[in-house]
Design an enzyme around this catalytic site. Structure first.
Site, PDB file in Angstrom:
ATOM      1  N   LYS A  60       0.807  -1.230   0.000  1.00  0.00           N
ATOM      2  CA  LYS A  60       0.000   0.000   0.000  1.00  0.00           C
ATOM      3  C   LYS A  60       0.834   1.271   0.000  1.00  0.00           C
ATOM      4  CE  LYS A  60      -4.624  -1.284   0.962  1.00  0.00           C
ATOM      5  NZ  LYS A  60      -4.512  -2.674   1.473  1.00  0.00           N
ATOM      6  N   SER A  85      -8.462   1.380   9.014  1.00  0.00           N
ATOM      7  CA  SER A  85      -7.871   0.861  10.243  1.00  0.00           C
ATOM      8  C   SER A  85      -6.716  -0.055   9.892  1.00  0.00           C
ATOM      9  CB  SER A  85      -8.931   0.106  11.052  1.00  0.00           C
ATOM     10  OG  SER A  85      -9.542  -0.844  10.236  1.00  0.00           O
ATOM     11  N   ASN A  87      -3.625  -1.191   6.584  1.00  0.00           N
ATOM     12  CA  ASN A  87      -2.361  -0.808   5.994  1.00  0.00           C
ATOM     13  C   ASN A  87      -2.413   0.519   5.247  1.00  0.00           C
ATOM     14  OD1 ASN A  87      -0.895  -3.015   6.938  1.00  0.00           O
ATOM     15  ND2 ASN A  87      -1.584  -4.314   5.259  1.00  0.00           N
ATOM     16  N   GLU A 211      -9.862 -14.201  -3.398  1.00  0.00           N
ATOM     17  CA  GLU A 211     -10.599 -13.603  -2.292  1.00  0.00           C
ATOM     18  C   GLU A 211     -10.866 -14.655  -1.224  1.00  0.00           C
ATOM     19  OE1 GLU A 211     -13.701 -10.302  -3.816  1.00  0.00           O
ATOM     20  OE2 GLU A 211     -14.223 -12.350  -4.321  1.00  0.00           O
ATOM     21  N   GLY A 215     -15.895 -13.575   1.696  1.00  0.00           N
ATOM     22  CA  GLY A 215     -15.964 -12.223   1.136  1.00  0.00           C
ATOM     23  C   GLY A 215     -15.802 -12.244  -0.367  1.00  0.00           C
ATOM     24  N   ASP A 217     -17.407 -10.982  -2.845  1.00  0.00           N
ATOM     25  CA  ASP A 217     -18.127  -9.967  -3.625  1.00  0.00           C
ATOM     26  C   ASP A 217     -17.481  -9.746  -4.988  1.00  0.00           C
ATOM     27  OD1 ASP A 217     -16.103  -8.649  -1.750  1.00  0.00           O
ATOM     28  OD2 ASP A 217     -16.386  -7.132  -3.298  1.00  0.00           O
ATOM     29  N   SER A 311       1.198  -9.869  -0.427  1.00  0.00           N
ATOM     30  CA  SER A 311       0.863  -8.439  -0.355  1.00  0.00           C
ATOM     31  C   SER A 311       1.312  -7.732   0.909  1.00  0.00           C
ATOM     32  CB  SER A 311      -0.642  -8.263  -0.544  1.00  0.00           C
ATOM     33  OG  SER A 311      -1.350  -9.028   0.412  1.00  0.00           O
TER      34      SER A 311
HETATM   35  C1  LIG Z   1      -5.215  -3.702   1.202  1.00  0.00           C
HETATM   36  C2  LIG Z   1      -4.602  -5.040   1.177  1.00  0.00           C
HETATM   37  C3  LIG Z   1      -5.015  -6.031   0.248  1.00  0.00           C
HETATM   38  C4  LIG Z   1      -6.142  -5.800  -0.728  1.00  0.00           C
HETATM   39  O1  LIG Z   1      -5.815  -4.803  -1.664  1.00  0.00           O
HETATM   40  P1  LIG Z   1      -6.924  -4.149  -2.591  1.00  0.00           P
HETATM   41  O2  LIG Z   1      -6.188  -3.123  -3.380  1.00  0.00           O
HETATM   42  O3  LIG Z   1      -7.962  -3.549  -1.685  1.00  0.00           O
HETATM   43  O4  LIG Z   1      -7.512  -5.230  -3.408  1.00  0.00           O
HETATM   44  C5  LIG Z   1      -4.345  -7.235   0.230  1.00  0.00           C
HETATM   45  N1  LIG Z   1      -3.361  -7.499   1.106  1.00  0.00           N
HETATM   46  C6  LIG Z   1      -2.936  -6.595   2.015  1.00  0.00           C
HETATM   47  C7  LIG Z   1      -1.831  -6.958   2.920  1.00  0.00           C
HETATM   48  C8  LIG Z   1      -3.541  -5.332   2.083  1.00  0.00           C
HETATM   49  O5  LIG Z   1      -3.120  -4.437   2.980  1.00  0.00           O
END
Ligand SMILES: *Cc1c(COP(=O)(O)O)cnc(C)c1O
Length: 328
Positions: A60, A85, A87, A211, A215, A217, A311
């Site tokens: 992020k 709340s 990242n 996903e 969740g 969606d 991520s």
């Molecule tokens: C925000 C986040 C996601 C999801 O990212 P999106 O851009 O909302 O799809 C996945 N993994 C981590 C660690 C995140 O902080």
């Protein structure tokens, strides 16, 4: 599928490249890691793009820093505001501090103290609100208007999407074309940016969103062709507890993503254990979606070159220990 016209402009691969230049020297070029054990077990060549090693512990930072870098003088002076709340809060706070911009983050009063402290530690002004009594979007807009601050949403924003896409751009630049790219999916900012990069740098790569089962969606939206909104899902993947994709992210996902899969919380814990035990990495549950999707999504990966975006790795250590030790 041919490009479908949208009534609003979508970010492009050129925007991802511009973001990469802005991030150069500020974001980490995160490592691409391999696991011989996993390659042997799956018969595939798997490349992990490790955004758990990114600044503030998740991808992020890329989107937040890119968005704030584009502020004009007036926006810089008044500052940025975000509600989160998770990242995104820390990403905005850190990016703002690095760029010398004030930042206000709205967080629920019952957010984990560690997250509030981390956001304050990066220099963000945290405003707590009562999530049962106050509508955070309304409140954010009020404060934004009072202080003339610019609201940066966590995913549905062209500069945020372009920034997130730099993770996949780096991966393709380093390892070349791939057959599959598995990406964790919440509101879809990460996967839409990554899909823009994949489309340009590895056009035959299948980009697959993953996903949590509870969740789904995004999967429902992808399959029905219209944005489906759900109640806040109950899952350990707290970064993917979004209720709906955004307008921009949905348009890119429809055009450039090949499928959306779901995995169970138990499969996430299994992946978390694998990362800890075999790769010596702390990965948060949401960050395990990509690997869990690759292993349990039913796609034949034998002989394929497979990218997995890991991520993030931010997580309360006590909960982490409990999950690793749990029967899940
Ligand atoms: C925000 C986040 C996601 C999801 O990212 P999106 O851009 O909302 O799809 C996945 N993994 C981590 C660690 C995140 O902080």
């Amino acid at each position: 599928m041919p490009d479908q016209p949208t009534p609003f402009p979508l970010p492009t691969f050129a925007d991802v490249c511009a973001a990469a230049q802005r991030l150069d020297g500020h974001a980490h070029k995160t490592p691409v890691m391999r696991s011989a054990t996993l390659d042997q077990r799956t018969g595939a060549h798997i490349f992990f793009k490790c955004e758990n090693f990114q600044r503030m512990g998740a991808f992020k930072f890329r989107g937040a820093f890119n968005a704030l870098s584009r502020f004009d003088a007036g926006q810089r002076k008044a500052g940025a505001i975000a509600f989160s709340s998770g990242n995104h809060a820390q990403a905005i706070a850190l990016s703002a501090r690095l760029l010398g911009i004030p930042a206000v983050i709205l967080m629920p009063a019952d957010a984990p103290q560690a997250k509030v402290d981390a956001t304050r530690g990066y220099g963000g002004e945290v405003i707590l609100f009562d999530r049962y009594r106050q509508d955070r979007e309304v409140l954010t807009r009020e404060i934004a208007a009072q202080r003339a601050m610019t609201l940066i949403p966590p995913f549905d924003h062209a500069d945020v999407i372009a920034g997130q896409g730099t993770a996949a751009k780096e991966l393709f630049d380093e390892v070349g074309a791939l057959d599959y790219l598995f990406v964790c999916m919440g509101g879809g900012g990460l996967i839409s940016g990554c899909a823009l990069a994949a489309r340009a740098l590895s056009p035959n790569c299948q980009v697959i969103g993953v996903e949590p089962e509870a969740g789904n969606d995004g999967q429902q939206s992808f399959r029905s062709g219209t944005i489906v909104r759900i109640d806040t899902p109950k899952t350990i993947a707290d970064g993917a507890q979004t209720q709906a994709l955004g307008k921009l992210t949905f348009a890119i996902i429809r055009r450039d993503v090949q499928d959306v899969l779901t995995v169970s919380d138990a499969q996430l814990v299994q992946a978390m254990r694998f990362f800890a035990e075999r790769m010596k990495m702390v990965v948060e549950p949401t960050g395990c979606l990509g690997l869990a999707g690759a292993l349990h999504g039913g796609l034949r990966l034998q002989g394929k070159r497979v990218g997995v975006v890991v991520s993030g790795g931010n997580m309360d250590l006590q909960r982490y220990g409990e999950m690793l030790a749990s029967g899940l």
